[in-house]
Write a protein that holds these residues in place. Structure first.
Motif, mmCIF file in Angstrom:
data_model
loop_
_atom_site.group_PDB
_atom_site.id
_atom_site.type_symbol
_atom_site.label_atom_id
_atom_site.label_comp_id
_atom_site.label_asym_id
_atom_site.label_seq_id
_atom_site.Cartn_x
_atom_site.Cartn_y
_atom_site.Cartn_z
ATOM 1 N N MET A 71 35.552 37.691 28.018
ATOM 2 C CA MET A 71 36.858 37.033 27.906
ATOM 3 C C MET A 71 37.736 37.373 29.109
ATOM 4 O O MET A 71 38.398 36.498 29.680
ATOM 5 N N LEU A 72 37.718 38.636 29.525
ATOM 6 C CA LEU A 72 38.522 39.073 30.671
ATOM 7 C C LEU A 72 38.088 38.368 31.951
ATOM 8 O O LEU A 72 38.926 37.932 32.750
ATOM 9 N N ILE A 73 36.792 38.214 32.146
ATOM 10 C CA ILE A 73 36.279 37.496 33.319
ATOM 11 C C ILE A 73 36.739 36.043 33.297
ATOM 12 O O ILE A 73 37.199 35.507 34.311
ATOM 13 N N GLU A 74 36.638 35.405 32.137
ATOM 14 C CA GLU A 74 37.024 34.000 32.028
ATOM 15 C C GLU A 74 38.514 33.808 32.336
ATOM 16 O O GLU A 74 38.894 32.895 33.075
ATOM 17 N N ILE A 75 39.354 34.671 31.784
ATOM 18 C CA ILE A 75 40.795 34.596 32.039
ATOM 19 C C ILE A 75 41.080 34.783 33.523
ATOM 20 O O ILE A 75 41.867 34.040 34.125
ATOM 21 N N THR A 76 40.425 35.768 34.129
ATOM 22 C CA THR A 76 40.631 36.054 35.553
ATOM 23 C C THR A 76 40.200 34.871 36.412
ATOM 24 O O THR A 76 40.918 34.460 37.332
ATOM 25 N N GLN A 77 39.035 34.311 36.133
ATOM 26 C CA GLN A 77 38.547 33.174 36.920
ATOM 27 C C GLN A 77 39.442 31.954 36.782
ATOM 28 O O GLN A 77 39.672 31.232 37.753
ATOM 29 N N ASN A 78 39.976 31.734 35.582
ATOM 30 C CA ASN A 78 40.905 30.617 35.382
ATOM 31 C C ASN A 78 42.166 30.785 36.220
ATOM 32 O O ASN A 78 42.671 29.818 36.802
ATOM 33 N N ARG A 79 42.671 32.001 36.297
ATOM 34 C CA ARG A 79 43.869 32.261 37.101
ATOM 35 C C ARG A 79 43.566 32.127 38.593
ATOM 36 O O ARG A 79 44.369 31.618 39.357
ATOM 37 N N VAL A 92 47.037 38.051 41.583
ATOM 38 C CA VAL A 92 46.787 37.254 40.379
ATOM 39 C C VAL A 92 45.762 37.944 39.484
ATOM 40 O O VAL A 92 45.905 37.990 38.259
ATOM 41 N N MET A 93 44.716 38.508 40.092
ATOM 42 C CA MET A 93 43.692 39.213 39.333
ATOM 43 C C MET A 93 44.286 40.408 38.593
ATOM 44 O O MET A 93 43.998 40.640 37.413
ATOM 45 N N LEU A 94 45.123 41.165 39.297
ATOM 46 C CA LEU A 94 45.742 42.334 38.682
ATOM 47 C C LEU A 94 46.685 41.927 37.549
ATOM 48 O O LEU A 94 46.697 42.553 36.492
ATOM 49 N N ASN A 133 32.590 42.891 40.448
ATOM 50 C CA ASN A 133 32.224 42.052 41.591
ATOM 51 C C ASN A 133 33.330 41.081 41.974
ATOM 52 O O ASN A 133 33.490 40.751 43.150
ATOM 53 N N LEU A 134 34.110 40.608 40.985
ATOM 54 C CA LEU A 134 35.260 39.762 41.305
ATOM 55 C C LEU A 134 36.218 40.501 42.231
ATOM 56 O O LEU A 134 36.731 39.931 43.206
ATOM 57 N N TYR A 135 36.457 41.767 41.941
ATOM 58 C CA TYR A 135 37.343 42.578 42.779
ATOM 59 C C TYR A 135 36.707 42.871 44.134
ATOM 60 O O TYR A 135 37.368 42.815 45.170
ATOM 61 N N ARG A 136 35.404 43.188 44.094
ATOM 62 C CA ARG A 136 34.693 43.471 45.343
ATOM 63 C C ARG A 136 34.751 42.265 46.291
ATOM 64 O O ARG A 136 35.079 42.407 47.470
ATOM 65 N N GLU A 137 34.463 41.090 45.778
ATOM 66 C CA GLU A 137 34.469 39.866 46.592
ATOM 67 C C GLU A 137 35.851 39.602 47.172
ATOM 68 O O GLU A 137 35.979 39.225 48.343
ATOM 69 N N PHE A 152 35.693 50.512 48.412
ATOM 70 C CA PHE A 152 35.912 49.545 47.337
ATOM 71 C C PHE A 152 36.033 50.259 45.997
ATOM 72 O O PHE A 152 36.948 49.991 45.216
ATOM 73 N N TYR A 153 35.103 51.180 45.724
ATOM 74 C CA TYR A 153 35.076 51.819 44.411
ATOM 75 C C TYR A 153 36.353 52.618 44.164
ATOM 76 O O TYR A 153 36.915 52.576 43.063
ATOM 77 N N SER A 154 36.834 53.322 45.184
ATOM 78 C CA SER A 154 38.089 54.076 45.002
ATOM 79 C C SER A 154 39.252 53.114 44.784
ATOM 80 O O SER A 154 40.130 53.359 43.952
ATOM 81 N N ASN A 155 39.265 51.979 45.518
ATOM 82 C CA ASN A 155 40.305 50.964 45.306
ATOM 83 C C ASN A 155 40.268 50.430 43.876
ATOM 84 O O ASN A 155 41.300 50.273 43.226
#
Length: 199
Positions: A71-79, A92-94, A133-137, A152-155
């Motif tokens: 659900m979280l992925i879907e909401i994020t991708q929609n935004r 927007v992701m945050l 991966n959304l954040y990494r990309e 990336f991981y620390s971020n």
């Protein structure tokens, strides 16, 4: 419709009703109150039927957590579909993450408490790796693909820490004015962005 199709549909409906009932118990009484017997009482089936779908209560919790990540992925991708600027997309992701944590409070807490009880969180919740991966990309887009994995991981952990903190504050101070919450969200997102390293 064939008898096999009817059986499959009934099976899917029972599976869904188990999870809906479980989430209802968690929202009203807390995750610690969940039991197979209570689920059975709500959906008016015997506990034996529920055990045909889930090994135990922990298996129900894990499946709910998996659904939460999806659900979280879907909401994020929609935004994300609404913006193109790389830094704005990260904001927007945050914001989507924070809103999910507040709007789906019990599910959000469940996702992380359940995650802490499994031996390998990424294996148990493949959608978590997809979410990361959304954040990494996005961070790679901002840096032109030069972001090291350790950076990336620390971020990412900084982002999660901020969001956990905001979610916890809203659980503690239940009467925060929505306008005040919005101010806090904006400041927090700016704060998160300012702490992220892009090299």
């Amino acid at each position: 419709m064939s008898s096999k199709q009817r059986r499959e549909r009934l099976k899917a409906e029972v599976h869904k009703s188990i999870l809906v009932a479980a989430m209802s118990i968690i929202k009203n009484e807390g995750a610690e109150a969940l039991s197979i017997r209570k689920i059975a009482d709500i959906i008016e089936y015997s506990p034996t039927i529920i055990y045909a779908y889930f090994l135990n209560k922990e298996a129900v919790l894990i499946e709910l957590a998996r659904q939460g990540y999806t659900m979280l992925i879907e909401i994020t991708q929609n935004r994300l579909a609404l913006v193109s600027d790389p830094k704005e997309r990260l904001e927007v992701m945050l914001s989507a993450y924070i809103q999910f944590a507040l709007n789906e409070n019990e599910l959000y807490q469940l996702m992380y408490t359940t995650g802490s009880s499994v031996p390998n969180v990424e294996k148990s919740f493949p959608a978590l790796a997809s979410f990361m991966n959304l954040y990494r990309e996005q961070m790679q887009l901002i840096t032109g693909g030069t972001l090291l994995e350790d950076t990336f991981y620390s971020n990412y952990l900084v982002c999660v820490s901020f969001i956990h903190g905001l979610a916890l504050i809203n659980r503690y101070y239940k009467d925060i004015d929505p306008e005040m919450n919005n101010i806090v969200f904006k400041k927090a997102v700016k704060g998160i962005i300012s702490t992220i390293e892009f090299s």
